[in-house]
Motif scaffolding. Structure first.
Motif, PDB file in Angstrom:
ATOM      1  N   TRP A  47     -94.894  78.863 -52.647  1.00  0.00           N
ATOM      2  CA  TRP A  47     -93.999  79.958 -52.274  1.00  0.00           C
ATOM      3  C   TRP A  47     -92.538  79.537 -52.199  1.00  0.00           C
ATOM      4  O   TRP A  47     -91.686  80.302 -51.767  1.00  0.00           O
ATOM      5  CB  TRP A  47     -94.439  80.615 -50.962  1.00  0.00           C
ATOM      6  N   GLU A  48     -92.238  78.335 -52.665  1.00  0.00           N
ATOM      7  CA  GLU A  48     -90.849  77.879 -52.725  1.00  0.00           C
ATOM      8  C   GLU A  48     -90.015  78.791 -53.621  1.00  0.00           C
ATOM      9  O   GLU A  48     -88.812  78.984 -53.398  1.00  0.00           O
ATOM     10  CB  GLU A  48     -90.803  76.438 -53.242  1.00  0.00           C
ATOM     11  N   GLU A  49     -90.645  79.383 -54.637  1.00  0.00           N
ATOM     12  CA  GLU A  49     -89.928  80.229 -55.595  1.00  0.00           C
ATOM     13  C   GLU A  49     -89.340  81.481 -54.948  1.00  0.00           C
ATOM     14  O   GLU A  49     -88.459  82.134 -55.529  1.00  0.00           O
ATOM     15  CB  GLU A  49     -90.852  80.627 -56.753  1.00  0.00           C
ATOM     16  N   ASP A  50     -89.817  81.840 -53.764  1.00  0.00           N
ATOM     17  CA  ASP A  50     -89.296  83.031 -53.077  1.00  0.00           C
ATOM     18  C   ASP A  50     -87.789  82.944 -52.843  1.00  0.00           C
ATOM     19  O   ASP A  50     -87.110  83.975 -52.755  1.00  0.00           O
ATOM     20  CB  ASP A  50     -89.989  83.217 -51.724  1.00  0.00           C
ATOM     21  N   SER A  51     -87.268  81.722 -52.719  1.00  0.00           N
ATOM     22  CA  SER A  51     -85.849  81.559 -52.394  1.00  0.00           C
ATOM     23  C   SER A  51     -85.007  81.148 -53.606  1.00  0.00           C
ATOM     24  O   SER A  51     -83.807  80.912 -53.467  1.00  0.00           O
ATOM     25  CB  SER A  51     -85.679  80.509 -51.288  1.00  0.00           C
ATOM     26  N   TRP A  52     -85.595  81.071 -54.787  1.00  0.00           N
ATOM     27  CA  TRP A  52     -84.817  80.680 -55.968  1.00  0.00           C
ATOM     28  C   TRP A  52     -83.928  81.837 -56.424  1.00  0.00           C
ATOM     29  O   TRP A  52     -84.319  83.006 -56.382  1.00  0.00           O
ATOM     30  CB  TRP A  52     -85.729  80.268 -57.114  1.00  0.00           C
ATOM     31  N   SER A  53     -82.729  81.493 -56.874  1.00  0.00           N
ATOM     32  CA  SER A  53     -81.796  82.495 -57.378  1.00  0.00           C
ATOM     33  C   SER A  53     -81.430  82.244 -58.844  1.00  0.00           C
ATOM     34  O   SER A  53     -81.438  83.159 -59.657  1.00  0.00           O
ATOM     35  CB  SER A  53     -80.523  82.524 -56.528  1.00  0.00           C
ATOM     36  N   VAL A  54     -81.113  81.007 -59.165  1.00  0.00           N
ATOM     37  CA  VAL A  54     -80.792  80.620 -60.552  1.00  0.00           C
ATOM     38  C   VAL A  54     -81.495  79.305 -60.844  1.00  0.00           C
ATOM     39  O   VAL A  54     -81.509  78.392 -60.008  1.00  0.00           O
ATOM     40  CB  VAL A  54     -79.262  80.459 -60.755  1.00  0.00           C
ATOM     41  N   LEU A  55     -82.106  79.201 -62.012  1.00  0.00           N
ATOM     42  CA  LEU A  55     -82.798  77.977 -62.406  1.00  0.00           C
ATOM     43  C   LEU A  55     -82.560  77.688 -63.871  1.00  0.00           C
ATOM     44  O   LEU A  55     -82.187  78.579 -64.642  1.00  0.00           O
ATOM     45  CB  LEU A  55     -84.295  78.076 -62.118  1.00  0.00           C
ATOM     46  N   ARG A  56     -82.770  76.436 -64.232  1.00  0.00           N
ATOM     47  CA  ARG A  56     -82.621  76.026 -65.629  1.00  0.00           C
ATOM     48  C   ARG A  56     -83.889  75.344 -66.094  1.00  0.00           C
ATOM     49  O   ARG A  56     -84.435  74.477 -65.403  1.00  0.00           O
ATOM     50  CB  ARG A  56     -81.418  75.095 -65.804  1.00  0.00           C
ATOM     51  N   ILE A  57     -84.399  75.746 -67.246  1.00  0.00           N
ATOM     52  CA  ILE A  57     -85.557  75.122 -67.877  1.00  0.00           C
ATOM     53  C   ILE A  57     -85.082  74.562 -69.208  1.00  0.00           C
ATOM     54  O   ILE A  57     -84.635  75.329 -70.075  1.00  0.00           O
ATOM     55  CB  ILE A  57     -86.706  76.125 -68.099  1.00  0.00           C
ATOM     56  N   GLY A  58     -85.141  73.247 -69.368  1.00  0.00           N
ATOM     57  CA  GLY A  58     -84.552  72.643 -70.556  1.00  0.00           C
ATOM     58  C   GLY A  58     -83.078  72.964 -70.596  1.00  0.00           C
ATOM     59  O   GLY A  58     -82.332  72.675 -69.656  1.00  0.00           O
TER      60      GLY A  58
END
Length: 372
Positions: free
Chosen positions: A183-194
């Motif tokens: 449930w850490e993803e609940d607080s994500w706002s911007v992320l980078r994959i590759g």
């Protein structure tokens, strides 16, 4: 370290997905994801919410177009050039746009597997659809946003809580990540994959589609995993949303691969959820399936005491607004003027207000819109 562990594309909305090792990120989603969809003859979208057997169809994009294999092993191929011009009015969740219709031969073949005539539609090379809240962002036939991400550890937590066996494919993600806490993803706002940066738009509100077995094409009789999710992932506001996973939009294009690192660039406050005990037993449905009268406004038809009210109304050709079909969102709320129903969950009936997706008639009923 958080990494991208799995990726899925779903060439035809609600048909079986395909696991891929790498994919091109485009503004409207992963390349070849949900570029095709089944509709009724009026262009209204069809999904496994109403037709669970759809998840048993295999669909693969090929250089010339689309290949489909039906559950009985029969196969069909349609080429891009065979679709009509992209000018047919099409609708997904009230979002109206234009798309292309497949030739009659493929539509006739597909229709034999359903209780009504169907049409296969294609977005075209350039989709005309846009996200409702972000009109500058293009969108395929996905429900509301181009990308859906699931945290593997959150899924494992749900698995441990849920009494039924579930598979991650039931949640139809595009991206699955490992290495993050549950449930850490609940607080994500911007992320980078590759090299691709994504913005989190909202948590993904779940529906009855999650209860459809990808192996058998049937809903779980105990409404799992929605029943379990509702016990600890229902939004604390009055929206009725039951969340699992996060919706994303891409800030740039590029190729991403399984094994790519995932960096969390910024955070935001997590949405609060209420924890409620879930009933251990399903309400007993009374009656032997006897015929009854169902009256909706000026239309009366023959129904029964074994089938969900919403499904009976739809079978009679009556269009009722819905979203989750699991008794959470409240979109299918209506007034019970007379008669009795069995509510399949505690939220399904409040006095003479009922949720038609979660109620079964016990007697002849008269229903109408809440404001009707």
């Amino acid at each position: 370290m958080i990494t991208l562990s799995r990726m899925f594309i779903h060439p035809v909305k609600s048909m079986r997905g395909t696991s891929v090792s790498h994919a091109l990120v485009q503004p409207d989603g992963l390349a070849n994801d949900r570029r095709f969809m089944l509709t009724d003859v009026n262009g209204h979208f069809m999904t496994a919410r109403q037709f669970p057997e759809m998840v048993l169809f295999d669909a693969l994009t090929i250089p010339q177009g689309l290949f489909i294999q039906a559950p009985d092993g029969s196969q069909g191929v349609v080429r891009f050039e065979e679709f009509s011009p992209a000018d047919a009015e099409t609708e997904v969740w009230g979002n109206v746009f234009t798309a292309s219709i497949a030739p009659q031969a493929i539509n006739h073949w597909l229709s034999q597997f359903f209780s009504q005539p169907v049409q296969l539609r294609w977005t075209g090379h350039d989709t005309q659809r846009r996200i409702k809240r972000l009109p500058s962002v293009p969108l395929s036939f996905a429900d509301g946003y181009p990308f859906l991400l699931i945290n593997q550890r959150s899924f494992h937590d749900l698995q441990n809580r849920c009494p039924a066996g579930i598979r991650i494919e039931q949640f139809r993600p595009n991206l699955v990540v490992t290495g993050a806490e549950a449930w850490e993803e609940d607080s994500w706002s911007v992320l980078r994959i590759g090299d691709v940066t994504f913005e989190v738009t909202k948590p993904c509100s779940r529906c009855v589609l999650t209860t459809v077995s990808t192996e058998h094409g049937r809903r779980h009789p105990g409404n799992e995993p929605m029943k379990t999710l509702t016990g600890f992932r229902q939004a604390a506001d009055d929206s009725g949303d039951v969340d699992f996973g996060i919706n994303l939009i891409a800030r740039n294009s590029g190729v991403i691969r399984c094994g790519d690192s995932v960096s969390i660039l910024s955070h935001k406050p997590a949405r609060p959820y209420r924890v409620t005990p879930t009933p251990s037993t399903q309400p007993q449905v009374e009656g032997n399936g006897e015929e009854i009268e169902i009256c909706w406004q000026q239309t009366t038809f023959c129904g029964n005491t074994q089938q969900i009210l919403l499904e009976q109304l739809e079978a009679a050709g009556i269009s009722i607004p819905y979203s989750c079909r699991a008794g959470s969102c409240g979109c299918c709320r209506m007034t019970l003027v007379s008669g009795e129903v069995t509510a399949l969950n505690r939220a399904a009936q409040n006095g003479d207000t009922i949720l038609s997706c979660s109620c079964i008639p016990r007697s002849a009923v008269v229903v109408k819109p809440v404001d009707g």
